[in-house]
Structure formats: structure tokens, C-alpha cells
Design a protein around this motif. Structure first.
Motif, PDB file in Angstrom:
ATOM      1  N   GLN B 272       0.823  -1.292   0.135  1.00 61.09           N
ATOM      2  CA  GLN B 272      -0.055  -0.064   0.101  1.00 61.09           C
ATOM      3  C   GLN B 272       0.870   1.274   0.053  1.00 61.09           C
ATOM      4  O   GLN B 272       0.519   2.039  -0.789  1.00 61.09           O
ATOM      5  N   SER B 273       1.899   0.896   0.781  1.00 64.45           N
ATOM      6  CA  SER B 273       2.686   2.440   0.994  1.00 64.45           C
ATOM      7  C   SER B 273       3.534   2.545  -0.267  1.00 64.45           C
ATOM      8  O   SER B 273       3.728   3.697  -0.624  1.00 64.45           O
ATOM      9  N   LEU B 274       4.121   1.675  -0.934  1.00 62.84           N
ATOM     10  CA  LEU B 274       4.644   1.800  -1.935  1.00 62.84           C
ATOM     11  C   LEU B 274       3.923   2.506  -3.210  1.00 62.84           C
ATOM     12  O   LEU B 274       4.221   3.411  -4.101  1.00 62.84           O
ATOM     13  N   ILE B 275       2.653   2.040  -3.514  1.00 56.96           N
ATOM     14  CA  ILE B 275       1.782   2.315  -4.329  1.00 56.96           C
ATOM     15  C   ILE B 275       1.542   3.874  -4.201  1.00 56.96           C
ATOM     16  O   ILE B 275       1.240   4.544  -5.013  1.00 56.96           O
TER      17      ILE B 275
ATOM     18  N   CYS C  15       2.765  -1.956 -13.728  1.00 57.31           N
ATOM     19  CA  CYS C  15       3.388  -0.817 -13.507  1.00 57.31           C
ATOM     20  C   CYS C  15       3.796  -0.762 -11.967  1.00 57.31           C
ATOM     21  O   CYS C  15       4.774  -0.038 -11.541  1.00 57.31           O
ATOM     22  N   GLN C  16       2.661  -0.901 -11.218  1.00 57.06           N
ATOM     23  CA  GLN C  16       2.629  -0.512  -9.609  1.00 57.06           C
ATOM     24  C   GLN C  16       3.759  -1.469  -9.427  1.00 57.06           C
ATOM     25  O   GLN C  16       4.637  -1.327  -8.284  1.00 57.06           O
ATOM     26  N   PHE C  17       3.641  -2.810  -9.792  1.00 58.32           N
ATOM     27  CA  PHE C  17       4.877  -3.798  -9.172  1.00 58.32           C
ATOM     28  C   PHE C  17       6.118  -3.397  -9.584  1.00 58.32           C
ATOM     29  O   PHE C  17       7.175  -3.428  -8.896  1.00 58.32           O
ATOM     30  N   LEU C  23      11.576   1.076  -6.249  1.00 59.49           N
ATOM     31  CA  LEU C  23      11.625   1.881  -4.884  1.00 59.49           C
ATOM     32  C   LEU C  23      12.456   1.332  -4.004  1.00 59.49           C
ATOM     33  O   LEU C  23      13.392   1.699  -3.135  1.00 59.49           O
ATOM     34  N   ILE C  24      12.174  -0.145  -3.802  1.00 61.00           N
ATOM     35  CA  ILE C  24      12.727  -1.041  -2.809  1.00 61.00           C
ATOM     36  C   ILE C  24      14.338  -1.161  -2.904  1.00 61.00           C
ATOM     37  O   ILE C  24      15.109  -0.728  -2.347  1.00 61.00           O
ATOM     38  N   ILE C  25      14.532  -1.212  -4.340  1.00 60.92           N
ATOM     39  CA  ILE C  25      15.955  -1.313  -4.813  1.00 60.92           C
ATOM     40  C   ILE C  25      16.721  -0.057  -4.349  1.00 60.92           C
ATOM     41  O   ILE C  25      18.005  -0.271  -4.067  1.00 60.92           O
ATOM     42  N   ILE C  26      16.104   0.918  -4.663  1.00 56.43           N
ATOM     43  CA  ILE C  26      16.720   2.403  -4.404  1.00 56.43           C
ATOM     44  C   ILE C  26      17.055   2.462  -2.825  1.00 56.43           C
ATOM     45  O   ILE C  26      18.314   2.802  -2.565  1.00 56.43           O
ATOM     46  N   VAL C  27      16.172   2.240  -2.019  1.00 60.41           N
ATOM     47  CA  VAL C  27      16.185   2.311  -0.729  1.00 60.41           C
ATOM     48  C   VAL C  27      17.434   1.426  -0.275  1.00 60.41           C
ATOM     49  O   VAL C  27      18.531   1.745   0.440  1.00 60.41           O
ATOM     50  N   MET C  62      15.125   5.134 -10.519  1.00 59.59           N
ATOM     51  CA  MET C  62      14.274   6.206 -10.273  1.00 59.59           C
ATOM     52  C   MET C  62      13.550   6.498 -11.542  1.00 59.59           C
ATOM     53  O   MET C  62      12.419   6.607 -11.630  1.00 59.59           O
ATOM     54  N   LEU C  63      14.168   6.264 -12.783  1.00 56.74           N
ATOM     55  CA  LEU C  63      13.700   6.503 -14.087  1.00 56.74           C
ATOM     56  C   LEU C  63      12.718   5.477 -14.283  1.00 56.74           C
ATOM     57  O   LEU C  63      11.796   5.868 -14.762  1.00 56.74           O
ATOM     58  N   PHE C  64      12.992   4.230 -13.952  1.00 52.75           N
ATOM     59  CA  PHE C  64      11.949   2.981 -14.178  1.00 52.75           C
ATOM     60  C   PHE C  64      10.608   3.365 -13.351  1.00 52.75           C
ATOM     61  O   PHE C  64       9.572   3.161 -13.423  1.00 52.75           O
ATOM     62  N   ALA C  65      11.280   3.812 -11.837  1.00 50.22           N
ATOM     63  CA  ALA C  65       9.988   3.690 -10.847  1.00 50.22           C
ATOM     64  C   ALA C  65       9.024   4.786 -11.457  1.00 50.22           C
ATOM     65  O   ALA C  65       7.690   4.846 -11.200  1.00 50.22           O
ATOM     66  N   LEU C  66       9.586   6.100 -11.946  1.00 49.95           N
ATOM     67  CA  LEU C  66       8.704   7.104 -12.067  1.00 49.95           C
ATOM     68  C   LEU C  66       7.947   7.098 -13.473  1.00 49.95           C
ATOM     69  O   LEU C  66       6.736   7.396 -13.595  1.00 49.95           O
ATOM     70  N   LEU C  67       8.644   6.386 -14.596  1.00 46.02           N
ATOM     71  CA  LEU C  67       8.175   6.008 -15.818  1.00 46.02           C
ATOM     72  C   LEU C  67       6.977   5.225 -15.603  1.00 46.02           C
ATOM     73  O   LEU C  67       5.671   5.249 -15.949  1.00 46.02           O
TER      74      LEU C  67
END
Ligand code: NA
Ligand code: NA
Lengths: 331, 429, 175
Positions: B272-275, C15-17, C23-27, C62-67
Motif C-alpha cells: 500500500q505504501s509503495l503504491i 507498472c505498480q509492481f 523503490l525498494i531497490i533504491i532504498v 528512479m527513471l523506471f519507478a517514475l515512468l
């Protein structure tokens, strides 16, 4: 591709004028912008009787620092200046000139680069643009905040900001950890000790205000940056011959040495300022013949050359030519 | 048609489109694209658009924005943010406007770790806005408080804008940061005063909280612990050089996830947080894409360059020239990104300022303050848009109304800083 | 139409996945880098393990996450200034929104086209990333793919708005 618009369609009153948009990453207040690019733009305007007008876009105003070459190739801008190291792998042969010990001054670096371009050694890397001139940065010395580097052993455990991938190899073979940091993070990272130092030309150290934080300097030609000013090919090809000549006259070796002079002058000023400030400086002018430095620098050099050889390019041959050009360009 | 005229027309069209319900990002992209093509060539404009995704989205400096948003989302989901504001409410129980002042204060603290106004505004909104709404703050006013608080990020050091100014003008970065400190503090004080004045003048803006006992106040201090812990981790980590401010955002996200995990958040909550973070980041970055295209167009139109040169040539008193320059910054700030504006205009404006005998450090501070004002003024207030992303149920018009008193406060602060250069320069000794 | 709506939902989920994993990889990369760099410092380089290329890992993910986020949420992540058009009939608002979604369809196409060209260029000129020296080609290709998903979703949402007249209205839906 850019269509041929030899006249600037946006202005009816000055139909004769062709505007050339020149984007580069240096700040407008930098020495190279004021002392080379601005006079260069004026010279071209004068020589062409106002038929060419060079508009300058400093601080990467029209193209990001790492895509400026590409933007010029594709026609978003007409002229661009970029450091080769910003696009890794695009100019593997040219970057051989950046290896340690090849250049002790910006003048020598620029001369070596332009020589190798003029004699065709590097020309294959620039076929998609019209190269105006090459230039080199002054030698990238090591600047640190709280420990003087005398030998590679002193570098062990240090985190050094690397300016380019090639310099990163050298830093690593000397036992330190190369850290890639964006320019905006450099100042605060040094201040807070996220990194312990950086490898950078003297002139750039003052330009980015790093001299406020560094106290120790190892004046060693650790690497030198290769840079270029290049132009969109179609834009150049579509100019009438007399305007082409104006540009030809204002490019090549003359400009390479002009930049060299400016950088070397400012490097000297920066070194003097550091001395006046009471900073500690060690001199290692010829590291390849220095028993301590020889080993790691040669290892780093070999690593880079074998990487380029692996691409099927004649890295060793170009390195030999670069050494010869370096000797011929020695000032 | 001269490029400058195309530039001016472009900006007018831009306003028209936005007023006609064109999404802001789309309007900026469209006007940027067409305008750039009109000044240069259509093929150049197309190439510019093609390059934009990597330019903007793969920009390391910007990574702090989604990561600070993620940190805020974890803080909200774990109940940490709720505790923080519950504590603040209890401690200031009975004082009207206390939550608003707490919002300004937290923004100021956050500003000292973040160099970016957008990161400050988005994080604080995520944490504070739901609480302020819950405790009877008029939504528009609450957004105004947070938008204004967000601008502190650009003045309280570290600040990317002050750093860029220093490099452009060959001033000391250290001096610029020190000079920004008191004006930033003054901003915090004046924003707090603005909150207090507004809630007295218009009591419906904020309900007065219930009176609380000293015992309750003392007990509620524990509510401050989790969030303060994360703040301290980030501030200490940056201060002692463990990580850069940009990396601090990832560390903050990780630590607040760890807290949420300890509080029982599992895979579902993480998902949820990520989405939620992705959805919020999409809004912000769509707009940053647009700002980039529009910025290139304004650059290539030479509009700001020509304007600045023209002001420099005016034969009037130094003070009038200064006011003209600040007014120009204000106007450009209605449309443009702060950094792009500084980079284009400072090389032209700076020699003028020196020739007129003004102090360069002091000018940097007031220029950045004026630029900062652009973040909260309509029609294109980036901070407001970011908050809108976090709180889509609140009307933009209400937000702009809510921020108006803070714009007035900023103008007063600007006048004070212009009249008393010592405020900016005294710490430099 | 039902198929298209299903496809749109599916793309959004995908895309959400992708975005969430990025994001997890970035952190995690940043955390690992920070910790390793600190240990490197503490042990004076004896423990010689530092993370290489964290800046570029963060940048490209970041590029992947945001696109991916753009593609997943394009229809609901637009800021609209409603100050002057509050009384406009819902049907016209919807019609306009359908047109604007076509704008994002075009933008998605142009992005994808440019990124695809960059991928080809990267291959031709051997462009690699600064630290890890990974070819830039797959990075551009993934980005081009995500941009085409943005185009597809924008198109489906646009068609859907024209057909049903329903569109995402932030102020009505609430947060
Ligand atoms: Na700040
Ligand atoms: Na504004």
C-alpha cells in the motif's frame, strides 16, 4: 535530422543572420566562458560581418552536461561543449589521453588532443558531428580535507570523489574507494566528511569553491580531462562556403592552445592562493617515474587499455601515439 | 517575430490553457514544445521532448523527492505521524493556532536537512495535513501554512539555490549558507506570527484545541519520541558525514519502514505504501517534466536575458533598479523553476548589482527569497501543486487563498531584508 | 471495451509492481552503500567492500519507478486549475479530459520513440554507465517499454472517458 535552415526563420528583419546556439556546462562567470567562449563568439560575429551570431547558453542552459554532444549531433543545439568523460564508453580512444602522466598542463593536454584529432587517430569517434576544437583540463591533482597524501599507501581507506570512470580506475588501483557524487553534492559532502577528498584540476577547485574546505593537496598529474567543442553536422554543411571558412579559421589548434593558456593561468593562481592560505602541498610532477606511484598508476592505465583493447580497438597503438604527441606538446 | 515576443506569447497562452482546465503538466509540455519549435526548428523541439524523460527522471538530485514522500507515507501508516501531532496538540492545548505553528516549526527543522522546497513541502504535508484537518483547521489555510513552511527549505541551509548562486557569482558557499540562516529564521518567526494573527482575525480558520493539564502535557511528550528519533538519525547522519542529504532521504525511508514494521506493518502495508508513494510521485514528476520543457523554451526565447539587460540599461537610481530586478524575479517566478531562473539571469544581473555598489551576499539572499516567493504564487506555484498532489480533495483555489497571508508576510520580510542588510550579513562578522 | 478496461487495469498493476520494486531497490542500495562506506572508513580500508555505482543504480531505478508510476496513474495524477471553470457541466469537463488524455498518449509515443532511438545509439556507440559499465541499451529499452505502456493506458483511458463520460475528478473522489 535538423532541416537546413541557413537563415533564421524567426526574424524577418535580420534574414541574413544565422543564429548558432552554443550550450556548455561551464558557469557564465567561469574563466573559460569569459575569456574563451565569449571572445570566440564575438570574433565569429566580426569575421562574418554579423552574418553568424553565436548565442551562448552557459550552465548547461539548453542541454544537460552529459548529453551535450548528443544534442549537438541531433540538432537540439547547434554547438555544444562537453567533457568526454560524461558519456562513458562513447569516446574510448579519446579518453586514453586522460591517463596519468601524459599531461602536466592544460596546454599540453589540449595540444595532444588536437594533434591526435588532426592526424586522424581519434577522428572516427566524431563522425556524427563537425568537431570545432578539442581542449584539455589542467592535471587533476588530489585535494583532501584532513590528511595529506604523499604515497598511494596514504590513500588506503580514503573515499575520493572521482571525476570520471577513467580516474575512478586509477583511484581504485591506488587503494582508495572512488565515490561518484553529483557536482551539487560535492561541497557539503566534503564539508561533512562523506568523502575525504577529490581529484580535480586546480582551477575547478576554486570555481566550485572547494578550496574553502580542502587543506592538503598532492600536485600530481593524476588524470586530465578531455573536452571538446563540436557543431551539428547539417548546420555546418548547409552554411555557404565563406561562412564555413569563418568557422574553420576559428577552430582547431589555435583555440585548443587559447583554452590551455587560460586554464594554466588560473591553475597557477589557484595554487598560489592555496599556498597563501597556508595549505600543505606536495609535488609529484613525474609519477610514472616515482617508485611509490609508478605501480598503482601503471596498473590503472593497463586496466583501462585492456578494457579498450577488448572492444576490438587498438588501445595500445593509440596510447603510444598519445605518448609521442604528449612529448611533442611538452611546454 | 523575435524570440522574445514568442516567449511572451507563450507565457500568455500557458495561462489561458491552464485556466481552460488543461492539466498543468500537459500545458507546460505543450507550450514548451511548440514555443521551442517556433524559436528554433520543429525537429529541434521534438528532440528536446525526446530527451526530457532521462533529463528529469534519472536525475540523482531529484531522488530525494520520492524517497521523502515514502518516508512520510510510512510515518503516516505506522501511526507515528498521528502520535507526533497528538503530542503537539496536547502540549499546546488551548493555544489557538498551535498546530499551525507546530507545522511551520517542523518545516523549518526539516528544511535544515533538505536543500529542496518540494521535498520539504511534500513530507510535511503527508505528516501534518491530515492532523490539521482533523483538528478543525480550514483545509485551504492548512495547505497555505504547509506551502509557506516548505519554502523554508530553500533559505535555511543547506540550500541548492544558495549553492548555485555562490558558484555563479564566485561567492563563498559557506558565507551564503551562514547569511541564509537569520533570514530563514525570520521567515519561521514571521510565518508563525502570520498564523497567530490570522486565527485571531478569522477564528473560523482554526478551532481552539481543548485545554490540557500539565500532567497530560508531560505524558504526551512520549509521542514525540518516534518521529524525533528519525529526525535525529537523519540530521546527525548528515552532520557527522555518514551520508549526503540526498542519501538521507533513503535512510529516512528505511528507518521509518523499520518502525512501521516493528508496529506490525507487513507485506500488505508495504505494498500500500509503495503504491501510494508512486501515485504521489507521478503528480510531482509530471509537473517537473513540464517545468523542464517550459524552462528550455524560456531560455531559448532569451526573454529573461533580454529583460535583465534592459533593466540594467535603465538610467534610474540604484534602488529603483534593484526593485525592478526583484520585480522581474517575481514575475518570472510565476512560471519558472527557481534554479533555472538564477542560472539564466544572475550572469546578467550580477554585474549590474556590483556596479551599483550593493553587497553581493546580501543580494543573493534577497534574490533567493524573491525566487522562493514564486513557489507559492499563482498561477504556477510548485509548492502548492505538490500539496495538491498530497491532498487532491482540497480545491486549488482554496489553497491559493490560504497561502495569500503568507505571501504578504514574505513581501514584508523582503522589505525588511532590503532595508536592513545587517540581518543577512551580521553573522559573517 | 470490457477487454480494453481489463487490459488497462492489468498494465496499471504491472507498472505498480515494477515501480514498487524499483523503490525498494533504491532504498536498499543506498542503505548498503552508506553502511559499507562507513565500515570501509572505520577499518581504514582493511574491510575493502564498498558499493560501486550506487548513484547510477539510484538514478536509473528512479527513471523506471517514475515512468512506471506515470503509466500506472496517468489519469489521476494531473493537477487542474479549477478556479474559473467550476460551473462547467460535467459532460464538457469529461470531454475535455478525454482530449487531454490523448495528449498524454502522444507524449508517451514521443518518449518511447526517443528512448528507443537512444537504445539503438547506445548499442552503436558502446555507451556504458559510469561505474558499473553496464550497457545503456537495456536501460533505454526498459524505459521505452514503460513509456509505451504510458501511451497505451492514456489511449484506453481516453476512449473510456469518451464512451462512458466518467473521469477521475480528484475533488469529488477525495483522497
Ligand atoms: Na535547506
Ligand atoms: Na509561482
Amino acid at each position: 535530422n535538423q532541416s537546413a535552415d541557413t537563415t533564421d526563420g524567426s526574424s524577418a528583419t535580420s534574414q541574413e543572420t544565422t543564429v548558432l546556439r552554443f550550450s556548455h556546462f561551464w558557469p557564465a562567470t567561469s574563466s573559460i566562458s569569459k575569456e574563451v567562449f565569449e571572445p570566440w563568439a564575438k570574433q565569429i560575429e566580426t569575421d562574418s560581418d554579423g552574418r553568424l551570431k553565436v548565442e551562448l547558453y552557459p550552465s548547461a542552459g539548453l542541454a544537460k552536461a552529459d548529453v551535450t554532444y548528443e544534442s549537438a549531433a541531433k540538432g537540439t543545439i547547434d554547438i555544444g561543449s562537453q567533457a568526454h568523460g560524461y558519456t562513458n564508453g562513447r569516446f574510448p580512444l579519446t579518453q586514453i589521453t586522460e591517463l596519468p602522466g601524459l599531461s602536466n598542463s592544460a596546454t599540453q593536454m589540449g595540444c595532444m588532443l588536437q594533434t591526435l584529432y588532426d592526424d586522424g587517430t581519434l577522428a572516427s569517434e566524431y563522425e556524427d558531428t563537425h568537431l570545432l576544437f578539442m581542449y584539455g583540463g589542467g592535471p587533476g591533482a588530489l585535494h583532501t580535507t584532513d590528511k595529506l597524501i604523499r604515497t598511494p599507501a596514504d590513500m588506503k581507506g580514503m573515499r575520493i570523489r572521482r571525476p570520471s570512470a577513467v580516474a575512478g580506475d586509477i583511484i581504485e588501483s591506488a587503494g582508495a574507494s572512488p565515490v561518484g557524487l553529483p557536482a551539487n553534492d560535492m561541497y557539503t559532502s566534503l564539508q561533512r566528511g562523506v568523502v575525504d577528498g577529490l581529484s580535480f584540476p586546480w582551477e575547478a577547485v576554486t570555481a566550485f569553491k572547494i578550496d574553502e574546505i580542502t587543506k592538503y593537496h598532492t600536485n600530481i598529474p593524476f588524470y586530465s580531462s578531455a573536452l571538446m567543442v563540436t557543431m551539428n553536422k547539417d548546420k555546418y554543411d548547409n552554411l555557404p562556403d565563406d561562412l564555413k571558412q569563418v568557422l574553420d579559421k576559428n577552430s582547431g589548434m589555435t583555440l585548443a592552445s587559447k583554452v590551455g593558456e587560460v586554464f594554466d593561468k588560473h591553475d597557477q593562481m589557484a595554487i598560489q592562493a592555496a599556498k597563501d592560505k597556508g595549505d600543505e602541498i606536495v609535488e609529484i610532477p613525474d609519477p610514472l617515474n616515482d617508485p611509490d606511484w609508478k605501480g598503482p598508476l601503471e596498473r590503472g592505465t593497463q586496466k583501462y587499455l585492456s578494457d579498450v583493447n577488448a572492444l576490438g580497438l587498438d588501445a595500445d597503438g593509440v596510447y603510444e601515439k598519445a605518448k609521442a604527441a604528449s612529448a611533442a606538446c611538452k611546454v | 517575430m523575435s524570440p522574445e515576443i514568442i516567449g511572451a506569447i507563450g507565457l500568455v497562452v500557458m495561462i489561458l490553457l491552464v485556466v481552460l482546465r488543461v492539466p498543468v503538466a500537459l500545458a507546460m509540455l505543450g507550450v514548451g514544445l511548440v514555443g521551442f519549435g517556433a524559436v528554433t526548428a520543429p525537429s529541434g523541439a521534438l528532440q528536446m521532448l525526446k530527451d526530457i524523460p532521462v533529463d528529469v527522471l534519472a536525475k540523482y538530485d531529484f531522488s530525494a523527492i520520492p524517497l521523502f514522500i515514502l518516508m512520510g507515507v510510512f510515518a503516516t501508516h505506522s501511526g507515528m505521524a498521528g502520535k507526533l501531532f497528538e503530542a503537539t496538540r496536547t502540549i499546546f492545548g488551548g493555544v489557538r493556532g498551535s498546530l499551525g505553528i507546530a507545522g511551520i516549526g517542523s518545516s523549518g527543522i526539516f528544511a535544515s536537512i533538505s536543500g529542496s522546497s518540494l521535498a520539504t513541502a511534500s513530507t510535511m504535508t503527508k505528516v501534518a495535513l491530515p492532523q490539521m484537518e482533523k483538528y478543525g483547521y480550514q483545509p485551504g489555510f492548512a495547505c497555505g501554512i504547509l506551502a509557506a513552511g516548505g519554502t523554508l527549505g530553500i533559505m535555511i541551509p543547506p540550500s541548492i539555490a544558495l549553492l548555485v548562486y555562490a558558484i555563479l557569482t564566485q561567492q563563498s558557499v559557506g558565507d551564503m549558507f551562514i547569511a541564509g540562516f537569520l533570514p530563514g529564521m525570520l521567515g519561521m518567526v514571521m510565518y508563525s506570527l502570520t498564523v497567530m494573527v490570522m486565527v485571531r482575525w478569522k477564528p473560523h480558520l482554526a478551532k481552539r484545541g481543548e485545554k490540557t493539564t500539565w500532567k497530560a502535557k508531560l505524558l504526551s511528550l512520549t509521542g514525540l519520541i518516534p518521529f524525533s528519533f528519525i529526525f535525529i538519525v537523519i540530521i546527525a547522519g548528515i552532520f557527522f558525514g555518514l551520508f549526503t542529504p540526498t542519501e538521507g532521504a533513503a535512510v529516512g525511508a528505511f528507518v521509518s519502514w523499520a518502525y512501521a514494521f516493528a508496529k506490525g506493518m507487513r507485506l500488505d502495508g508495504l505494498k500500500q505504501s509503495l503504491i501510494e508513494t508512486l501515485a504521489l510521485s507521478a503528480v510531482v514528476f509530471f509537473m517537473l517534466l513540464g517545468a523542464e520543457a517550459l524552462g528550455y523554451f524560456i531560455s531559448v526565447s532569451r526573454l529573461s536575458y533580454t529583460l535583465a539587460s534592459w533593466i540594467g540599461g535603465l538610467a534610474v537610481s540604484p534602488m529603483i533598479v534593484l526593485i525592478c530586478i526583484l520585480f522581474m524575479y517575481f514575475l518570472l517566478g510565476l512560471f519558472m523553476d527557481a534554479l533555472a531562473m538564477l542560472v539564466i539571469t544572475i550572469p546578467v544581473v550580477y554585474p549590474i548589482i556590483l556596479a551599483l555598489g550593493f553587497d553581493p551576499v546580501w543580494f543573493g539572499i534577497i534574490a533567493v527569497l524573491t525566487v522562493e516567493l514564486g513557489l507559492i504564487t499563482p498561477p504556477m506555484g510548485m509548492n502548492i501543486f505538490v500539496i495538491k498532489a498530497m491532498a487532491p480533495h482540497i480545491k486549488l483555489s482554496d489553497m491559493f487563498r490560504g497561502v495569500a497571508p503568507f505571501i504578504v508576510s514574505d513581501v514584508i520580510r523582503l522589505v525588511i531584508l532590503v532595508m536592513f542588510p545587517a540581518i543577512s550579513l551580521v553573522l559573517l562578522g | 471495451m470490457a477487454f480494453l478496461v481489463k487490459l488497462s487495469v492489468l498494465i496499471s498493476r504491472l507498472c505498480q509492481f515494477i515501480g514498487g520494486v524499483s523503490l525498494i531497490i533504491i532504498v536498499l542500495t543506498t542503505m548498503l552503500d552508506v553502511v559499507a562506506r562507513y565500515i570501509f572508513k572505520l577499518t581504514g580500508g582493511e574491510f575493502g567492500f564498498t558499493v560501486k555505482g550506487s548513484v547510477e543504480i539510484v538514478s536509473y531505478f528512479m527513471l523506471f519507478a517514475l515512468l512506471a508510476a506515470f503509466a500506472a496513474f496517468v489519469e489521476r495524477s494531473q493537477i487542474i486549475v479549477d478556479v474559473f471553470t467550476q460551473k462547467m457541466p460535467q459532460s464538457i469537463k469529461g470531454y475535455l479530459m478525454g482530449i487531454f488524455m490523448m495528449g498524454f498518449f502522444i507524449i508517451g509515443i514521443v518518449f518511447s520513440w526517443g528512448l528507443y532511438e537512444s537504445a539503438i545509439d547506445a548499442l552503436e556507440y558502446g555507451k556504458v554507465t559510469q561505474d558499473l559499465r553496464i550497457s545503456m541499451m537495456p536501460i533505454y529499452m526498459v524505459s521505452a517499454f514503460l513509456s509505451i505502456l504510458l501511451a497505451i493506458r492514456s489511449l484506453i483511458e481516453s476512449i473510456n472517458i469518451f464512451k462512458t463520460g466518467e473521469f477521475f475528478d480528484a475533488e469529488e473522489t477525495g483522497a
